[in-house]
Write an enzyme that holds these catalytic residues in place. Sequence first.
Site, PDB file in Angstrom:
ATOM      1  CB  CYS A   1     -60.198  -0.245 -60.847  1.00  0.00           C
ATOM      2  SG  CYS A   1     -59.637   0.487 -62.380  1.00  0.00           S
TER       3      CYS A   1
ATOM      4  CG  HIS B   1     -59.894  -4.048 -64.268  1.00  0.00           C
ATOM      5  ND1 HIS B   1     -60.641  -3.882 -65.414  1.00  0.00           N
ATOM      6  CD2 HIS B   1     -59.691  -2.790 -63.763  1.00  0.00           C
ATOM      7  CE1 HIS B   1     -60.892  -2.579 -65.587  1.00  0.00           C
ATOM      8  NE2 HIS B   1     -60.336  -1.903 -64.600  1.00  0.00           N
TER       9      HIS B   1
END
Length: 366
Positions: A150, A243
């Site tokens: 990710c 993120h």
Amino acid sequence: MESKIRVGILGATGMVGQRFVQLLENHPQFEVTALAASDQSIGKQFEEACSWRLVTPLPEAVRSLQVQAPQPPLDCDVIFSSLPSSIAGDIETSFAVAGYPVISNSSSHRMDSHVPLLIPEVNPEQLGMIGRQRQRFDCSGGFIVANPNCVVIVMAMALAPLHRQFTVKSIVATTLQSISGAGYPGVASMDITDNVLPFIAQEEEKIENETRKILGQCNSESVEYAQFGVSAQCHRVNVQDGHLVALRVGFEQKPSISEVKHSLASFCGEPQRLGLFSAPKHPLIVREESDRPQPRLDRDAGKGMSITVGRIQKDKVLDFRLVALGHNTIRGAAGAALLNAELLLARGYFDKQNVLDSPEAKRRPA
Ligand code: NAP
């Protein structure tokens, strides 16, 4: 009207599985027909098995689907896997052997030499590697395509146009990764509240390896990994989703700041050219404000499919520094897998005969 492609989700009750269910509601090309999870969920209706944690309501169409074991056969045409990596490898292989296209979020097959590590805007040419899976899966027509990790997706998207134009020589990456990246229930609240955890198991290795495969040179047989060095340090922070990665980058050629910004802002790829359903209009969004990107303000850009880049500056040690941010369960997982599936569909890879007849498959010895 053509019938939709039937999708089975492995790990359907988890953070990524739930995001799949959400994104597939009202999708024009795919519909969910099978859900699978662990022993504790098997046999239950999905609404009973799943602690639904997304802000939109649990879609009506899947509420009463019975959760099954993650093993073939399942009543579907394509598999989206969001199983823990510790168990995903053999299960995903068993589906591919049984003839299912498998699009995986786990790390199990990412570095396999015959598995595309796909970001549709960045390296659609890696789909050529599917032909190499023909022998392994005994001509069943099944195959595996992997999503990158990710945070690697966020980073590789931001680096891709720069690497193409100016050739990246070295990367130093510092990540700040959200809680949902650890799954549900994930990190204990006592550990993450008022705190930063400076360790995410195996994450630094994944960044250092996967980035070089994604941005490598691909011919139909294999990928020659990009030559740059990557050094990564990862941190879990008290943010729900999104993120963020601070990057310092050295280049072979020496671009100006405006060339770097133009390269990022003008980046687009095959999903945009093909008008794929989940493709964001702008895969990369460049922000000029000195305090962007931020997880809360920027993670939903492009319905969670755009990466936001900011703080682009010359660096005193390497050539440039910048900050990139993306939604980890959308562009970093379920949305990425869906975009992969849309590209595979557009390229005819869900038609079994096409896979077996592809030039890549035919080049392999029988
Ligand atoms: P999660 O919330 O912990 O969900 C795990 C799922 O796998 C649940 O559906 C669980 O079912 C199922 N499962 C667990 N053990 C199983 C077993 N032995 N047999 C069958 N099913 C089992 O994890 P997640 O965050 O969704 O992550 C799933 C995968 O995606 C992992 O490989 C992860 O590394 C990867 N990934 C995650 C993210 C992210 O942002 N979270 C991003 C990219 C990739 P039960 O509910 O029945 O236990």
